[in-house]
Motif scaffolding. Structure first.
Motif, PDB file in Angstrom:
ATOM      1  N   ALA A   1      38.086  42.104  41.837  1.00  0.00           N
ATOM      2  CA  ALA A   1      37.744  41.101  40.829  1.00  0.00           C
ATOM      3  C   ALA A   1      36.342  40.554  41.064  1.00  0.00           C
ATOM      4  O   ALA A   1      35.563  40.372  40.113  1.00  0.00           O
TER       5      ALA A   1
ATOM      6  N   TRP B   1      45.322  47.029  41.337  1.00  0.00           N
ATOM      7  CA  TRP B   1      45.756  46.228  42.481  1.00  0.00           C
ATOM      8  C   TRP B   1      46.594  45.031  42.061  1.00  0.00           C
ATOM      9  O   TRP B   1      47.457  44.574  42.823  1.00  0.00           O
ATOM     10  N   ALA B   2      46.364  44.527  40.849  1.00  0.00           N
ATOM     11  CA  ALA B   2      47.230  43.456  40.343  1.00  0.00           C
ATOM     12  C   ALA B   2      48.653  43.986  40.157  1.00  0.00           C
ATOM     13  O   ALA B   2      49.632  43.302  40.477  1.00  0.00           O
ATOM     14  N   ALA B   3      48.763  45.217  39.650  1.00  0.00           N
ATOM     15  CA  ALA B   3      50.084  45.825  39.484  1.00  0.00           C
ATOM     16  C   ALA B   3      50.740  46.090  40.828  1.00  0.00           C
ATOM     17  O   ALA B   3      51.944  45.838  41.012  1.00  0.00           O
TER      18      ALA B   3
ATOM     19  N   LEU C   1      42.651  43.146  45.549  1.00  0.00           N
ATOM     20  CA  LEU C   1      42.552  42.557  44.213  1.00  0.00           C
ATOM     21  C   LEU C   1      41.400  41.560  44.139  1.00  0.00           C
ATOM     22  O   LEU C   1      40.599  41.587  43.185  1.00  0.00           O
TER      23      LEU C   1
ATOM     24  N   LEU D   1      50.187  44.487  43.629  1.00  0.00           N
ATOM     25  CA  LEU D   1      50.567  43.196  44.199  1.00  0.00           C
ATOM     26  C   LEU D   1      51.863  42.691  43.575  1.00  0.00           C
ATOM     27  O   LEU D   1      52.751  42.193  44.272  1.00  0.00           O
ATOM     28  N   ALA D   2      51.975  42.824  42.248  1.00  0.00           N
ATOM     29  CA  ALA D   2      53.189  42.375  41.555  1.00  0.00           C
ATOM     30  C   ALA D   2      54.408  43.167  42.031  1.00  0.00           C
ATOM     31  O   ALA D   2      55.471  42.591  42.296  1.00  0.00           O
TER      32      ALA D   2
ATOM     33  N   SER E   1      47.130  44.154  49.376  1.00  0.00           N
ATOM     34  CA  SER E   1      46.912  44.249  47.928  1.00  0.00           C
ATOM     35  C   SER E   1      46.190  43.019  47.394  1.00  0.00           C
ATOM     36  O   SER E   1      45.359  43.123  46.489  1.00  0.00           O
ATOM     37  N   LEU E   2      46.460  41.841  47.982  1.00  0.00           N
ATOM     38  CA  LEU E   2      45.750  40.635  47.566  1.00  0.00           C
ATOM     39  C   LEU E   2      44.271  40.736  47.916  1.00  0.00           C
ATOM     40  O   LEU E   2      43.397  40.408  47.098  1.00  0.00           O
TER      41      LEU E   2
ATOM     42  N   VAL F   1      40.946  46.325  39.366  1.00  0.00           N
ATOM     43  CA  VAL F   1      41.575  45.000  39.239  1.00  0.00           C
ATOM     44  C   VAL F   1      42.974  45.147  38.671  1.00  0.00           C
ATOM     45  O   VAL F   1      43.945  44.566  39.194  1.00  0.00           O
ATOM     46  N   VAL F   2      43.094  45.935  37.600  1.00  0.00           N
ATOM     47  CA  VAL F   2      44.404  46.151  36.971  1.00  0.00           C
ATOM     48  C   VAL F   2      45.348  46.865  37.938  1.00  0.00           C
ATOM     49  O   VAL F   2      46.525  46.490  38.075  1.00  0.00           O
TER      50      VAL F   2
END
Length: 240
Positions: free
Chosen positions: A98, A28-30, A94, A32-33, A90-91, A25-26
């Motif tokens: 999650a 793929w969140a990075a 993520l 995506l950002a 990536s979304l 989660v961490v």
């Protein structure tokens, strides 16, 4: 409804997957950002420094611009397809990570495997040149299929598997993005701002129209490894 036979994990695996999915989660969140920054914010920032009086004053546009008629459509397709892929892939990962993390904490899922990987055939998925000969494994596919996880898997499949809808949406997004960045940094002033803003909105309307018109096709984009699974016969193709 399950995409594979249910396999009971060991006690150690049940504990380990909690931290594994949380880490993903961490991660793929990075990604995506970074992807959003690179595909939406980085280019305007770079072009903004092209000239002191705006983009129109830059060295890039001081000579003949007839080359733009050929280069810009191709650039819109390439840039749009890449940016849509980066953000969508990536979304999807993520959302999957999650969801699987939440399931790993739910006692109702303690006795079953939560995710699997599906191998695509050669050249079927986006990836390095080697994937044209080896295929690629699509991971973080939820084993237990619900309407929510079906949506997530559709996002993943439509991002990673090469298909016409992704290219069309990417081209429309590339057109609106490059045009909008262009007129804002030129810069356009006065009544031209209204005209350009309306023109910028047209490809976005086109994206919404394409997504709506092709909504039934999203569930048909599936890797070869999942063609014989319950995926194709589940919602939205069939009410469950």
């Amino acid at each position: 409804m399950y995409l594979a036979s249910v396999v009971a994990p060991s006690a150690g695996a049940r504990v380990g997957r909690v931290f594994g999915y949380l880490g993903l989660v961490v991660l793929w969140a990075a990604i995506l950002a970074v992807g959003i920054f690179a595909t939406i914010l980085a280019l305007p920032g770079a072009l903004g420094a092209a000239g002191p009086e705006g983009l129109g004053d830059s060295q890039l546009f001081r000579h003949s611009d007839t080359w733009l008629a050929v280069v810009l459509p191709l650039l819109a397709l390439i840039f749009g397809a890449i940016s849509v892929f980066v953000v969508t892939a990536s979304l999807g990962a993520l959302l999957a990570a999650a969801t699987l993390f939440v399931r790993s904490l739910n006692p109702a899922y303690a006795g079953e495997q939560l995710s699997l990987s599906i191998l695509t055939k050669d050249g079927e998925a986006v990836g390095p040149v080697s994937t044209a000969f080896t295929g690629v494994a699509l991971s973080l596919i939820p084993v237990r299929l619900t309407r929510w996880t079906k949506i997530i898997v559709m996002i993943q499949f439509n991002a990673w598997l090469i298909n016409g809808t992704l290219l069309l949406i990417g081209f429309l997004w590339g057109c609106t993005y490059l045009f909008t960045v262009g007129w804002m940094l030129w810069p356009v002033t006065g009544a031209g701002v209204i005209v350009c803003a309306v023109l910028s909105a047209l490809p976005l309307v086109g994206i919404v129209w394409v997504v709506w018109r092709r909504r039934a096709r999203f569930a048909e984009v599936v890797p070869t490894g999942a063609e014989n699974s319950v995926y194709l016969n589940s919602w939205p193709r069939r009410t469950r």
